[in-house]
Structure formats: structure tokens, C-alpha cells
Design a protein around this motif. Structure first.
Motif, PDB file in Angstrom:
ATOM      1  N   ALA A   1      61.868 -17.678  14.998  1.00  0.00           N
ATOM      2  CA  ALA A   1      60.654 -18.467  14.782  1.00  0.00           C
ATOM      3  C   ALA A   1      59.862 -17.936  13.587  1.00  0.00           C
ATOM      4  O   ALA A   1      59.245 -18.716  12.839  1.00  0.00           O
ATOM      5  CB  ALA A   1      59.786 -18.452  16.032  1.00  0.00           C
ATOM      6  N   ILE A   2      59.888 -16.617  13.397  1.00  0.00           N
ATOM      7  CA  ILE A   2      59.242 -16.030  12.210  1.00  0.00           C
ATOM      8  C   ILE A   2      60.103 -16.262  10.977  1.00  0.00           C
ATOM      9  O   ILE A   2      59.600 -16.648   9.917  1.00  0.00           O
ATOM     10  CB  ILE A   2      58.999 -14.519  12.419  1.00  0.00           C
ATOM     11  CG1 ILE A   2      58.090 -14.269  13.625  1.00  0.00           C
ATOM     12  CG2 ILE A   2      58.368 -13.913  11.162  1.00  0.00           C
ATOM     13  CD1 ILE A   2      57.927 -12.794  13.976  1.00  0.00           C
ATOM     14  N   ILE A   3      61.398 -16.037  11.131  1.00  0.00           N
ATOM     15  CA  ILE A   3      62.320 -16.155   9.986  1.00  0.00           C
ATOM     16  C   ILE A   3      62.278 -17.552   9.380  1.00  0.00           C
ATOM     17  O   ILE A   3      62.267 -17.710   8.158  1.00  0.00           O
ATOM     18  CB  ILE A   3      63.754 -15.803  10.432  1.00  0.00           C
ATOM     19  CG1 ILE A   3      63.828 -14.312  10.797  1.00  0.00           C
ATOM     20  CG2 ILE A   3      64.771 -16.152   9.347  1.00  0.00           C
ATOM     21  CD1 ILE A   3      65.140 -13.914  11.450  1.00  0.00           C
ATOM     22  N   TYR A   4      62.204 -18.576  10.234  1.00  0.00           N
ATOM     23  CA  TYR A   4      62.206 -19.954   9.757  1.00  0.00           C
ATOM     24  C   TYR A   4      60.820 -20.591   9.808  1.00  0.00           C
ATOM     25  O   TYR A   4      60.677 -21.792   9.613  1.00  0.00           O
ATOM     26  CB  TYR A   4      63.226 -20.775  10.549  1.00  0.00           C
ATOM     27  CG  TYR A   4      64.621 -20.222  10.403  1.00  0.00           C
ATOM     28  CD1 TYR A   4      65.314 -20.323   9.196  1.00  0.00           C
ATOM     29  CD2 TYR A   4      65.233 -19.545  11.453  1.00  0.00           C
ATOM     30  CE1 TYR A   4      66.584 -19.792   9.052  1.00  0.00           C
ATOM     31  CE2 TYR A   4      66.514 -18.999  11.320  1.00  0.00           C
ATOM     32  CZ  TYR A   4      67.180 -19.121  10.104  1.00  0.00           C
ATOM     33  OH  TYR A   4      68.434 -18.569   9.965  1.00  0.00           O
ATOM     34  N   SER A   5      59.828 -19.761  10.102  1.00  0.00           N
ATOM     35  CA  SER A   5      58.413 -20.147  10.019  1.00  0.00           C
ATOM     36  C   SER A   5      58.067 -21.371  10.867  1.00  0.00           C
ATOM     37  O   SER A   5      57.555 -22.385  10.368  1.00  0.00           O
ATOM     38  CB  SER A   5      58.021 -20.403   8.557  1.00  0.00           C
ATOM     39  OG  SER A   5      56.629 -20.311   8.394  1.00  0.00           O
ATOM     40  N   SER A   6      58.304 -21.250  12.149  1.00  0.00           N
ATOM     41  CA  SER A   6      57.990 -22.345  13.074  1.00  0.00           C
ATOM     42  C   SER A   6      56.499 -22.361  13.413  1.00  0.00           C
ATOM     43  O   SER A   6      55.962 -21.408  13.979  1.00  0.00           O
ATOM     44  CB  SER A   6      58.804 -22.197  14.361  1.00  0.00           C
ATOM     45  OG  SER A   6      58.339 -23.112  15.338  1.00  0.00           O
ATOM     46  N   ASN A   7      55.840 -23.462  13.084  1.00  0.00           N
ATOM     47  CA  ASN A   7      54.430 -23.638  13.453  1.00  0.00           C
ATOM     48  C   ASN A   7      54.278 -23.847  14.954  1.00  0.00           C
ATOM     49  O   ASN A   7      53.330 -23.359  15.569  1.00  0.00           O
ATOM     50  CB  ASN A   7      53.835 -24.835  12.706  1.00  0.00           C
ATOM     51  CG  ASN A   7      53.758 -24.606  11.215  1.00  0.00           C
ATOM     52  OD1 ASN A   7      53.588 -23.483  10.753  1.00  0.00           O
ATOM     53  ND2 ASN A   7      53.877 -25.687  10.454  1.00  0.00           N
ATOM     54  N   VAL A   8      55.226 -24.579  15.522  1.00  0.00           N
ATOM     55  CA  VAL A   8      55.167 -24.862  16.969  1.00  0.00           C
ATOM     56  C   VAL A   8      55.254 -23.565  17.761  1.00  0.00           C
ATOM     57  O   VAL A   8      54.461 -23.334  18.690  1.00  0.00           O
ATOM     58  CB  VAL A   8      56.296 -25.824  17.368  1.00  0.00           C
ATOM     59  CG1 VAL A   8      56.347 -25.986  18.889  1.00  0.00           C
ATOM     60  CG2 VAL A   8      56.101 -27.191  16.697  1.00  0.00           C
ATOM     61  N   ALA A   9      56.184 -22.694  17.421  1.00  0.00           N
ATOM     62  CA  ALA A   9      56.339 -21.429  18.142  1.00  0.00           C
ATOM     63  C   ALA A   9      55.095 -20.556  17.997  1.00  0.00           C
ATOM     64  O   ALA A   9      54.629 -19.951  18.978  1.00  0.00           O
ATOM     65  CB  ALA A   9      57.567 -20.681  17.628  1.00  0.00           C
ATOM     66  N   ALA A  10      54.525 -20.476  16.773  1.00  0.00           N
ATOM     67  CA  ALA A  10      53.323 -19.669  16.551  1.00  0.00           C
ATOM     68  C   ALA A  10      52.148 -20.208  17.350  1.00  0.00           C
ATOM     69  O   ALA A  10      51.366 -19.449  17.938  1.00  0.00           O
ATOM     70  CB  ALA A  10      52.987 -19.627  15.061  1.00  0.00           C
ATOM     71  N   SER A  11      52.002 -21.531  17.387  1.00  0.00           N
ATOM     72  CA  SER A  11      50.897 -22.136  18.134  1.00  0.00           C
ATOM     73  C   SER A  11      51.052 -21.908  19.638  1.00  0.00           C
ATOM     74  O   SER A  11      50.080 -21.594  20.334  1.00  0.00           O
ATOM     75  CB  SER A  11      50.821 -23.636  17.831  1.00  0.00           C
ATOM     76  OG  SER A  11      50.536 -23.848  16.472  1.00  0.00           O
ATOM     77  N   LYS A  12      52.277 -22.047  20.145  1.00  0.00           N
ATOM     78  CA  LYS A  12      52.518 -21.784  21.566  1.00  0.00           C
ATOM     79  C   LYS A  12      52.209 -20.330  21.904  1.00  0.00           C
ATOM     80  O   LYS A  12      51.622 -20.034  22.960  1.00  0.00           O
ATOM     81  CB  LYS A  12      53.967 -22.112  21.928  1.00  0.00           C
ATOM     82  CG  LYS A  12      54.240 -23.603  22.119  1.00  0.00           C
ATOM     83  CD  LYS A  12      55.622 -23.816  22.717  1.00  0.00           C
ATOM     84  CE  LYS A  12      55.823 -25.246  23.161  1.00  0.00           C
ATOM     85  NZ  LYS A  12      57.132 -25.460  23.843  1.00  0.00           N
ATOM     86  N   LEU A  13      52.609 -19.431  21.012  1.00  0.00           N
ATOM     87  CA  LEU A  13      52.327 -18.022  21.243  1.00  0.00           C
ATOM     88  C   LEU A  13      50.823 -17.759  21.205  1.00  0.00           C
ATOM     89  O   LEU A  13      50.296 -16.984  22.011  1.00  0.00           O
ATOM     90  CB  LEU A  13      53.031 -17.162  20.182  1.00  0.00           C
ATOM     91  CG  LEU A  13      52.838 -15.652  20.306  1.00  0.00           C
ATOM     92  CD1 LEU A  13      53.334 -15.133  21.656  1.00  0.00           C
ATOM     93  CD2 LEU A  13      53.549 -14.928  19.162  1.00  0.00           C
ATOM     94  N   GLY A  14      50.114 -18.419  20.284  1.00  0.00           N
ATOM     95  CA  GLY A  14      48.666 -18.272  20.209  1.00  0.00           C
ATOM     96  C   GLY A  14      47.981 -18.707  21.484  1.00  0.00           C
ATOM     97  O   GLY A  14      47.059 -18.041  21.979  1.00  0.00           O
ATOM     98  N   LEU A  15      48.447 -19.819  22.042  1.00  0.00           N
ATOM     99  CA  LEU A  15      47.869 -20.291  23.304  1.00  0.00           C
ATOM    100  C   LEU A  15      48.185 -19.336  24.451  1.00  0.00           C
ATOM    101  O   LEU A  15      47.385 -19.156  25.370  1.00  0.00           O
ATOM    102  CB  LEU A  15      48.408 -21.691  23.621  1.00  0.00           C
ATOM    103  CG  LEU A  15      47.937 -22.806  22.657  1.00  0.00           C
ATOM    104  CD1 LEU A  15      48.712 -24.096  22.916  1.00  0.00           C
ATOM    105  CD2 LEU A  15      46.439 -23.048  22.817  1.00  0.00           C
ATOM    106  N   LEU A  16      49.350 -18.708  24.401  1.00  0.00           N
ATOM    107  CA  LEU A  16      49.727 -17.734  25.422  1.00  0.00           C
ATOM    108  C   LEU A  16      48.852 -16.480  25.328  1.00  0.00           C
ATOM    109  O   LEU A  16      48.418 -15.931  26.355  1.00  0.00           O
ATOM    110  CB  LEU A  16      51.199 -17.362  25.254  1.00  0.00           C
ATOM    111  CG  LEU A  16      51.788 -16.366  26.258  1.00  0.00           C
ATOM    112  CD1 LEU A  16      51.752 -16.939  27.676  1.00  0.00           C
ATOM    113  CD2 LEU A  16      53.224 -16.015  25.869  1.00  0.00           C
TER     114      LEU A  16
END
Length: 534
Positions: A319-334
Motif C-alpha cells: 500500500a505504501i509502495i504503490y501509494s494507495s489512498n484507500v489503504a492510508a485513509s482506512k488506516l487513518g480511521l483505524l
């Protein structure tokens, strides 16, 4: 009738004697001292002697701001003898009705030709030698060096270090006699001016020059609004280069806005280190844990967050390597607002960096009570938060050096780096470095890759918010890349930001525009003597 004449003669004799005695007393005895002093004060002039300003030298002792003598010519009447010489220099003599009037004809004539000596023969011209600030690198480095106005420093190190550079004024006294001759007044003390101190800075202007030409070329080719590049040593916080484009000519006394520290912007994906560092530190996730990104978008409180391409179920590392916004946002909400807020603060976001430069912009983090779910999700992927370039360079420097946040340093000395705080344990910094290396090896930062050199980095692409429309403008992009090398003990960190490049949307990402520029700068550094000595 005769006695009247005698009386007048006696009166005039007595009057003459009294005047003579009084003149003698006023001129030569203590009785006349107050009057003599009053007369001197009326004709006495005090002249302020301006000091020579200290030089600014780069780390290789190249002068980047110095003072040179120039000639000022004043006209006190209608010059006759020197008219042709004045016209040769583009000076058009004026005609005066009031012969007492004088004004500055020209303020800067370098000492380059013997005809100037002929001007001294014309009594209707007055010449004065003064020191003028000169910047031999012209536009290069003008944002950080600053410039000098008529009587004050304007921006940059000229302004913030004025107390060190300006020196101390001197004073001299003189008076004019009845014929207008200028005479020294020895009874009063002459105080010579004291030169300002030289300043040695951390910047390397060979590097500054090289980057300026590359940045200028990139901005023009991409028809961008501008850009900046910051190069630091993450082990010490020393700033080795800070380049802006476009710039102004400091020799024209035009200050350049230092966009790298003065203009805040939303960083986009380079900010994703904040949620991931917090999550790894607190055991919320591990790099190999998986996250579902679905079809490449999620909706949070009616607002859609999208990835460039659908990635489906992937690991957080990918998710970091390919810069996923969805994964970062989900992690932020977590993680939640408090965790993100704390981690951003630890990285130095929302506070001044401790730079000596004036005008640094910083935006306070939003109060936790004002965070909504949609804001939390956006914050985790670098939206809704304003940063400056120096903040981001120092934040990534903490990953590079093993977890310590340093203040940026612009003055070269033998003091220890300015420690601010430990941001993360060394093992978390190592985890982040391993993933950021993969970003360059196989992810969005592939164009920054240099064979044989372990580079860690992250791309960033953010849209510019348009307040008039109340939404982000997909045609206005901020393209960035930040990275450091060599991985095991990084000595160089390079941050490249290009504002609003033009072209097809798929060509405007940080990996497409900023990463190649990073690579060119890194290759220049690798070929240098400093890198070879590591």
C-alpha cells in the motif's frame, strides 16, 4: 560746535576700545568660551561613517554576498568641462536655476576607465566612493540569501543575520569656514566604523547552481508555476541547498519569496509516513498485514477517496509502495484523530522548524474536537493539512537518521546538531526505510532509481484546492518526490516539489516529474568528492 565734535570723537574712541576689548575677551579668554562653542556648533557637521558589511560565504568559502566600491556622482551646478564624459556614461546633465541645488546623477559607476578622473576637475560635480552590496551568483540562492535595500536588509539571511553582518557605524566631525572650505575638527573624537562579521553558511553554491539550472529547465519544460528543491544532511540537519524558481535579481534590490518555507501547501502522499509510523510504533499493524482496497475507492461521509488504479487486497507494505489512498485513509480511521494528531506533532508538523530564516509559514493542527471522519481519512493521505518544504525535509530526515528530529541548520560551525526530539525507535525507522527502498525499486518512485545505490523515497501528488469553487481542481497538481541515500547511513536527503505542471494528467504525478529530477541531483552528488569520501 567744536565741543560736540570732540565729544563724538571721544565717544567713538571709547566705543572702539570697548569693542576691541570685548572681541579680545570673546576670542581669547574664558569669557568668550560659551560663544565660541556656540559658533562652532552652528558650523559643525557630524558625518556618519557607514561600516563595511560582513561577507556571506558558502561552505567552500565562495563569497555569495559581498561589498564592492562604486562611485556616486552629484551635480551642484551645470557641468561644462565634463559634459561629454557624462554623456558617454548615459548621464544627461541638468540645468539649474537655483545654483545651490544638488542631486544624485548616477549611483553606481565601477572604476573601469581613466576618463572618470577627468570628472574630478569639474567643480560642479561631486564624487563619493561608497560600498554597494553585490551578489556574484545573481538569482541563484536569492531566496535564502536575501538582498539589501537602500538602508535595510530585505529577506533571507541578510535579514535574519543582520545583527551579525552589519557592523557598527563610525562618526567624524568637520566644519566649514567663511569661504566654505571643509576643515577637520580635531577637538572631537573621530570614531572609525567597525566592519561586520563574516558569515559562513552550510550551503554549497556549486550544488545550488547546478540544481537551479535543472529546476529552471523542468519548470519551463512543464510550463509549471514554479518549484523548489531542498537538499539536507539528515545526520546533522544541515541544509546543503535550498533552490527556488522563479527568482528575482538581488543586485536590483528585489527580494525573492522563499517558497520552500513561506508558501504552505497540501503535501499529498509524502505525508503518509505519519499514519504508517504511528501504526508500526504502536503495533496496530505490521507491514505484511493485508488491507482490502476493493475497486480502488471508498466513500466517507459522502466524500469519495480514490486510488489511481484498483489494487484489491494488498499488504500495507504494498500500500505504501504503490501509494494507495484507500489503504492510508482506512488506516487513518483505524488509528483515529488523536493518534494522527500526536504523530504529526512528533514529526514537527504544525509548528516552526526552528529555522533562523524569517517568514516561515506553519499552520496549527486542527483541534481534535473539530475532526470528522472525512477529515481524518483525508488527513491520513496528506490532504487538509498545510506544510512547508522545510518541515517535510526535516520529518523525512528523522526516518533517515534512525528516528531523531533535528532543527534545520544554515550556519556552519562546530556545534552539535540541534536535537528536537526522538520521533520513533530505530527499529521503526529501519522498517520505514526498508519499505521506502521498495518504493524506488519497484513502486511509484522507480524513476528515481540509480543502479548500485540504495535509495529510499516517496512520491507525492496532490490537487490544489480552489476556494472559489469549494473543491479540489484536478487540473492543478503539486508534484513531489522526497528521498535519501545511501540507505544504511544516509548523507543526502533531496526534496523536489513542482507546482502546477501542465500536460496530460497521467504525466503529472510525482513519480513522473519530480522523481527524475531527484535522480539527476543524486547522480551529481554521487560524482562529487564529498560522497566519494564517505
Amino acid at each position: 560746535m567744536v565741543w560736540r565734535i570732540k565729544f563724538i570723537k571721544i565717544f567713538l574712541l571709547i566705543f572702539s576700545i570697548m569693542v576691541t576689548v570685548n572681541l579680545f575677551a570673546l576670542q581669547l579668554t574664558s569669557l568668550g568660551k560659551p560663544y565660541r562653542e556656540r559658533g562652532v556648533k552652528q558650523s559643525l557637521k557630524q558625518k556618519t561613517l557607514l561600516p563595511e558589511r560582513g561577507e556571506i560565504l558558502d561552505r567552500k568559502l565562495h563569497p555569495v554576498a559581498t561589498s564592492i566600491p562604486v562611485l556616486r556622482i552629484y551635480q551642484t551646478g551645470n557641468p561644462v568641462k565634463s559634459r561629454k564624459i557624462l554623456l558617454k556614461y548615459g548621464i544627461h546633465p541638468k540645468k539649474f536655476k537655483n545654483r545651490k541645488t544638488y542631486f544624485l546623477l548616477i549611483g553606481e559607476i565601477p572604476f573601469i576607465s581613466s576618463p572618470l578622473s577627468q570628472l574630478m576637475k569639474d567643480r560642479q560635480l561631486y564624487q563619493e566612493i561608497v560600498l554597494k552590496r553585490f551578489y556574484p551568483y545573481h538569482n541563484i540562492g536569492s531566496g535564502i540569501i536575501g538582498t539589501m535595500g537602500k538602508d535595510r536588509a530585505l529577506g533571507g539571511l541578510e535579514y535574519s543575520m543582520d545583527f551579525w553582518l552589519k557592523g557598527k557605524e563610525g562618526v567624524d566631525y568637520y566644519y566649514r569656514d567663511a569661504k566654505g572650505n571643509v576643515l577637520k575638527f580635531p577637538q572631537l573624537d573621530f570614531r572609525p566604523p567597525k566592519k561586520g562579521k563574516n558569515l559562513i553558511i552550510t550551503l554549497d553554491f556549486d550544488l545550488e547552481d547546478y540544481i537551479y539550472q535543472l529546476l529552471k529547465k523542468t519548470v519551463k519544460e512543464k510550463k509549471a508555476k514554479g518549484g523548489f528543491v531542498i537538499v539536507t544532511n539528515p545526520q546533522t540537519g544541515e541544509v546543503l541547498a535550498l533552490v527556488n524558481y522563479p527568482t528575482h535579481e538581488p543586485n536590483d534590490a528585489k527580494p525573492t519569496k522563499n517558497k520552500a518555507i513561506e508558501d504552505p501547501y497540501e503535501p499529498g502522499s509524502t505525508f503518509k509516513i505519519v499514519p504508517y509510523t504511528y501504526a508500526f510504533m504502536n503495533g496496530i499493524i505490521s507491514p505484511n498485514d493485508s488491507v482490502e482496497t476493493g475497486e480502488g475507492y471508498i466513500v466517507v461521509e459522502g466524500k469519495t477517496i480514490r486510488d489511481v488504479h484498483p489494487l484489491g487486497k494488498i499488504s500495507f507494505r504494498d500500500a505504501i509502495i504503490y501509494s494507495s489512498n484507500v489503504a492510508a485513509s482506512k488506516l487513518g480511521l483505524l488509528i483515529g484523530p488523536k493518534g494522527l494528531y500526536t504523530m504529526a506533532q512528533n514529526y514537527g508538523i504544525g509548528a516552526p522548524t526552528g529555522s533562523i530564516l524569517q517568514g516561515e509559514s506553519f499552520t496549527r493542527l486542527k483541534k481534535l474536537s473539530e475532526w470528522k471522519k472525512s477529515y481524518t481519512a483525508n488527513f491520513a493521505m496528506g490532504y487538509g493539512i498545510l506544510v512547508n518544504g522545510l518541515q517535510m525535509a526535516m520529518a523525512y530526515g528523522a526516518i533517515a537518521n534512525g528516528g531523531i528530529l533535528y532543527a534545520p541548520r544554515f550556519i556552519l560551525n562546530h556545534h552539535e546538531p540541534v536535537f528536537i526530539r526522538r520521533v520513533m525507535p530505530p527499529e521503526v525507522a529501519d522498517t520505514m526505510k526498508n519499505i521506502l527502498e521498495d518504493v524506488v525499486e519497484k513502486g511509484t518512485g522507480r524513476r528515481a532509481h540509480i543502479p548500485g545505490i540504495a535509495i529510499c523515497g516517496k512520491t507525492g501528488t496532490s490537487k490544489v484546492y480552489d476556494p472559489s469553487r469549494g473543491r479540489y481542481d484536478s487540473r492543478r497538481i503539486i508534484s513531489s518526490f522526497i528521498g535519501f541515500f545511501p540507505k544504511n547511513k544516509p548523507q543526502y536527503l533531496i526534496y523536489v516539489v513542482i507546482f502546477e505542471p501542465q500536460g496530460p494528467p497521467y504525466t503529472l504525478y510525482g513519480g513522473q516529474i519530480a522523481a527524475p529530477l531527484f535522480r539527476e541531483i543524486a547522480e551529481f552528488l554521487i560524482k562529487g568528492d564529498t560522497y566519494a569520501a564517505l
